[in-house]
Scaffold this active site. Structure first.
Site, PDB file in Angstrom:
ATOM      1  N   SER A 143       0.859  -1.184   0.000  1.00  0.00           N
ATOM      2  CA  SER A 143       0.000   0.000   0.000  1.00  0.00           C
ATOM      3  C   SER A 143       0.890   1.227   0.000  1.00  0.00           C
ATOM      4  CB  SER A 143      -0.883  -0.001   1.259  1.00  0.00           C
ATOM      5  OG  SER A 143      -1.524   1.247   1.444  1.00  0.00           O
ATOM      6  N   TYR A 156      -2.034   0.056  10.737  1.00  0.00           N
ATOM      7  CA  TYR A 156      -2.054  -0.363   9.339  1.00  0.00           C
ATOM      8  C   TYR A 156      -0.797   0.109   8.619  1.00  0.00           C
ATOM      9  CZ  TYR A 156      -3.693  -0.888   4.512  1.00  0.00           C
ATOM     10  OH  TYR A 156      -3.817  -1.235   3.185  1.00  0.00           O
TER      11      TYR A 156
END
Length: 258
Positions: A143, A156
C-alpha cells in the site's frame, strides 16, 4: 499488444484474499491471461462461487479455503503443488484509524499477523515451488501506507511498512534464483469492503473516505496493474509500482469536488 500465455511450468497462480476486492479481480485477470488460478481465502462460499464463475468463462480455477495466519494449514496447502508460477500475496486489510495513544493493540496484532506474517507464511511455504518452476514470481500487494506516514491508523501503516520491507529484503536475498519479487503499492482504491471493514461496518465513515473524490481506483485497476507486472518477460522485474488515482497526490493530499 496481447499478453503472452505463460509457459506450462509456471502456469499455476495462487492468489490469497481472493474472496473479494483486489484479490478476486486479480484472479479473474490472471485466469484471462492463461494462468490456472488457485483462489484462497477464509470465506469458502465466496471463493467457490468465483471459481465457478471463472470456469464458466472458459478458464481454470480452483478454490481452497485457507487462513494465511495458520502456518500448519499453509504448509499443508503447499504440499498440493510440485511447482507454482505466481504467488500473489494479497490477503490483508485495515482495522481502525485511531492515533497511537489510543490504538487497540489487538487490532494492531491482527493487522500484523495478516499483512506481514500471512505473507511470510505463504512465501516461505511456496518459495521452493516457485524455484522449481524455473520462472517464479512473488507479488506482494502492499500500500502507499507502506511508503509514507500520516496521522491516525498507524497500526495499518506499520503493517504495510513491514510488508514493504519483506519484499525489499527477499529480493536481495534470492537474487540469482529464478524468482522475481514484485511489490504493488495501491493508493486510494474503492472496493466493497475495505473501508467498511476498517470502520467496523460504519457505512457513514466508510463513505466519507471517498466523498467527493472523482474516480478513485477500482479493484480491477489494481488487478490490471498486477497482471501487467506479472506478464512482463522473465528477465524484467517490476521491483515497486505505486499506483494512485489521478485525484490523489499523496496519502494526505486528495482532490475532492464540492
Amino acid at each position: 499488444m496481447a499478453t503472452a500465455v505463460p509457459p506450462a511450468a509456471s502456469r499455476i497462480a495462487v492468489v490469497t484474499g481472493a474472496s473479494s476486492g483486489i484479490g478476486a479481480a486479480t484472479a479473474r485477470r490472471l485466469a484471462e491471461a492463461g494462468y490456472r488460478v488457485v483462489l484462497t481465502a477464509r470465506r469458502k462460499d465466496r471463493i467457490e462461487a468465483l471459481a465457478e464463475e471463472i470456469t464458466a468463462a472458459g478458464h481454470q480455477a480452483t478454490a481452497y479455503p485457507l487462513d494465511v495466519t495458520d502456518r500448519a494449514a499453509v504448509d499443508e496447502f503447499a504440499t498440493a503443488f510440485k511447482t507454482v508460477g505466481v504467488l500473489v500475496n494479497n490477503a490483508g486489510g485495515a482495522l481502525g484509524a485511531d492515533p497511537v495513544a489510543t490504538g487497540d493493540p489487538d487490532q494492531w496484532r491482527t493487522m500484523y499477523e495478516t499483512n506481514v506474517l500471512g505473507t511470510l507464511h505463504l512465501t516461505q511455504a511456496l518459495l521452493p515451488k516457485l524455484d522449481a518452476s524455473g520462472d517464479g514470481t512473488v507479488v506482494i500487494v502492499s500500500s502507499t501506507a507502506g511508503h509514507a506516514t500520516d496521522e491516525g491508523g498507524a497500526g495499518y501503516v506499520a503493517a504495510k511498512h513491514g510488508a514493504h520491507v519483506l519484499a525489499e529484503t527477499l529480493r536481495l536475498e534470492i537474487v540469482g534464483r529464478p524468482v522475481r519479487v514484485i511489490e504493488i503499492a495501491p493508493g486510494m482504491v474503492r472496493t466493497e469492503e475495505f473501508a467498511l471493514t476498517r470502520f467496523g461496518g460504519d457505512t457513514a465513515k466508510a463513505e466519507k473516505v471517498y466523498q467527493g473524490v472523482p474516480d478513485p481506483l477500482t479493484a480491477d485497476d489494481v488487478a490490471d496493474t498486477i497482471t501487467w507486472a506479472v506478464t512482463r518477460p522473465p528477465h524484467v522485474n517490476i521491483d515497486l509500482l505505486i499506483v494512485r488515482p489521478r485525484a490523489q497526490a499523496s496519502n494526505t493530499k486528495v482532490h475532492r469536488e464540492a
